[in-house]
Motif scaffolding. Sequence first.
Motif, PDB file in Angstrom:
ATOM      1  N   ILE A 287       1.117  -1.478   0.103  1.00  0.00           N
ATOM      2  CA  ILE A 287       0.045  -0.410  -0.058  1.00  0.00           C
ATOM      3  C   ILE A 287       0.877   1.207   0.104  1.00  0.00           C
ATOM      4  CG2 ILE A 287      -2.050   1.396   1.633  1.00  0.00           C
ATOM      5  CD1 ILE A 287      -3.140  -1.805   2.250  1.00  0.00           C
ATOM      6  N   SER A 288       2.220   1.277   1.156  1.00  0.00           N
ATOM      7  CA  SER A 288       2.914   2.668   0.773  1.00  0.00           C
ATOM      8  C   SER A 288       3.420   2.664  -0.940  1.00  0.00           C
ATOM      9  CB  SER A 288       4.198   1.978   1.757  1.00  0.00           C
ATOM     10  OG  SER A 288       4.055   3.643   1.841  1.00  0.00           O
ATOM     11  N   LEU A 289       3.848   1.285  -1.174  1.00  0.00           N
ATOM     12  CA  LEU A 289       3.904   1.343  -2.529  1.00  0.00           C
ATOM     13  C   LEU A 289       3.719   2.038  -2.949  1.00  0.00           C
ATOM     14  CD1 LEU A 289       7.298   0.608  -4.004  1.00  0.00           C
ATOM     15  CD2 LEU A 289       6.313  -1.397  -4.335  1.00  0.00           C
ATOM     16  N   GLY A 290       2.120   2.212  -3.631  1.00  0.00           N
ATOM     17  CA  GLY A 290       1.195   2.467  -4.685  1.00  0.00           C
ATOM     18  C   GLY A 290       0.672   3.602  -4.204  1.00  0.00           C
ATOM     19  N   ARG A 291       1.072   3.484  -2.512  1.00  0.00           N
ATOM     20  CA  ARG A 291       0.965   6.232  -2.678  1.00  0.00           C
ATOM     21  C   ARG A 291       1.966   6.705  -3.061  1.00  0.00           C
ATOM     22  NH1 ARG A 291      -0.356   7.129   3.995  1.00  0.00           N
ATOM     23  NH2 ARG A 291      -0.286   9.037   2.367  1.00  0.00           N
ATOM     24  N   ALA A 292       3.256   5.976  -3.204  1.00  0.00           N
ATOM     25  CA  ALA A 292       4.200   6.185  -3.630  1.00  0.00           C
ATOM     26  C   ALA A 292       4.088   6.707  -5.272  1.00  0.00           C
ATOM     27  CB  ALA A 292       5.279   5.531  -3.376  1.00  0.00           C
ATOM     28  N   LEU A 293       3.795   5.612  -5.668  1.00  0.00           N
ATOM     29  CA  LEU A 293       3.468   5.912  -7.299  1.00  0.00           C
ATOM     30  C   LEU A 293       2.333   6.553  -7.331  1.00  0.00           C
ATOM     31  CD1 LEU A 293       3.583   3.968  -9.598  1.00  0.00           C
ATOM     32  CD2 LEU A 293       2.188   3.089  -9.518  1.00  0.00           C
ATOM     33  N   MET A 294       1.343   6.940  -6.541  1.00  0.00           N
ATOM     34  CA  MET A 294      -0.007   7.853  -6.992  1.00  0.00           C
ATOM     35  C   MET A 294       0.077   9.229  -6.769  1.00  0.00           C
ATOM     36  SD  MET A 294      -2.119   6.430  -8.408  1.00  0.00           S
ATOM     37  CE  MET A 294      -3.347   7.680  -8.176  1.00  0.00           C
ATOM     38  N   SER A 295       1.897   9.324  -5.737  1.00  0.00           N
ATOM     39  CA  SER A 295       2.016  10.907  -5.570  1.00  0.00           C
ATOM     40  C   SER A 295       2.879  11.092  -6.630  1.00  0.00           C
ATOM     41  CB  SER A 295       3.506  10.996  -3.976  1.00  0.00           C
ATOM     42  OG  SER A 295       4.432  10.369  -4.026  1.00  0.00           O
ATOM     43  N   LEU A 296       3.578  10.565  -7.233  1.00  0.00           N
ATOM     44  CA  LEU A 296       4.634  10.846  -8.383  1.00  0.00           C
ATOM     45  C   LEU A 296       3.909  10.959  -9.267  1.00  0.00           C
ATOM     46  CD1 LEU A 296       8.033  10.146  -9.324  1.00  0.00           C
ATOM     47  CD2 LEU A 296       7.275   7.897 -10.040  1.00  0.00           C
ATOM     48  N   VAL A 297       2.561  10.176 -10.236  1.00  0.00           N
ATOM     49  CA  VAL A 297       2.590  10.169 -10.748  1.00  0.00           C
ATOM     50  C   VAL A 297       0.974  11.804 -10.454  1.00  0.00           C
ATOM     51  CG1 VAL A 297      -0.529   9.591 -11.872  1.00  0.00           C
ATOM     52  CG2 VAL A 297       2.163   7.948 -11.628  1.00  0.00           C
ATOM     53  N   LYS A 298       0.861  12.004  -9.068  1.00  0.00           N
ATOM     54  CA  LYS A 298       0.068  13.151  -8.860  1.00  0.00           C
ATOM     55  C   LYS A 298       1.367  14.634  -9.800  1.00  0.00           C
ATOM     56  CE  LYS A 298      -3.965  11.479  -7.138  1.00  0.00           C
ATOM     57  NZ  LYS A 298      -4.574  11.629  -6.150  1.00  0.00           N
ATOM     58  N   GLY A 299       2.518  14.265  -9.565  1.00  0.00           N
ATOM     59  CA  GLY A 299       2.684  15.459  -9.273  1.00  0.00           C
ATOM     60  C   GLY A 299       4.036  16.148  -8.037  1.00  0.00           C
ATOM     61  N   GLN A 300       3.108  14.736  -6.927  1.00  0.00           N
ATOM     62  CA  GLN A 300       3.820  15.911  -5.617  1.00  0.00           C
ATOM     63  C   GLN A 300       4.882  15.047  -5.424  1.00  0.00           C
ATOM     64  OE1 GLN A 300       0.645  14.139  -3.598  1.00  0.00           O
ATOM     65  NE2 GLN A 300      -0.935  15.878  -4.580  1.00  0.00           N
ATOM     66  N   GLY A 301       5.809  14.788  -6.500  1.00  0.00           N
ATOM     67  CA  GLY A 301       7.700  14.252  -5.560  1.00  0.00           C
ATOM     68  C   GLY A 301       8.580  15.664  -5.446  1.00  0.00           C
TER      69      GLY A 301
END
Length: 90
Positions: free
Chosen positions: A17-31
């Motif tokens: 789940i944490s890996l999925g949250r990292a992917l979603m924040s990366l895709v949304k540009g919140q890196g």
Amino acid sequence: MWWVKLIVVILLLAAVISLGRALMSLVKGQGKEGKTMRALAWRVGFSVAVFLFIILSMYMGWVQPHDVNPTLRYGEPIDAGEVAPAREGE
């Protein structure tokens, strides 16, 4: 012990789940806000917790490590033409 398996599964699910949250924040540009790195740090923490919990479980005797040897069945050599005996409880 069923509760040891449950704890390991929960920790592994938390890592996924944490890996999925990292992917979603990366895709949304919140890196740039650090959300991706924070989520990945949590994933690493959960993975380390799984590893340490398994080591602790082996030390405490909650789980028993076993050898995986394809030439042995129940500690006895396997004959090529032999049919596997049924295990108790199956």
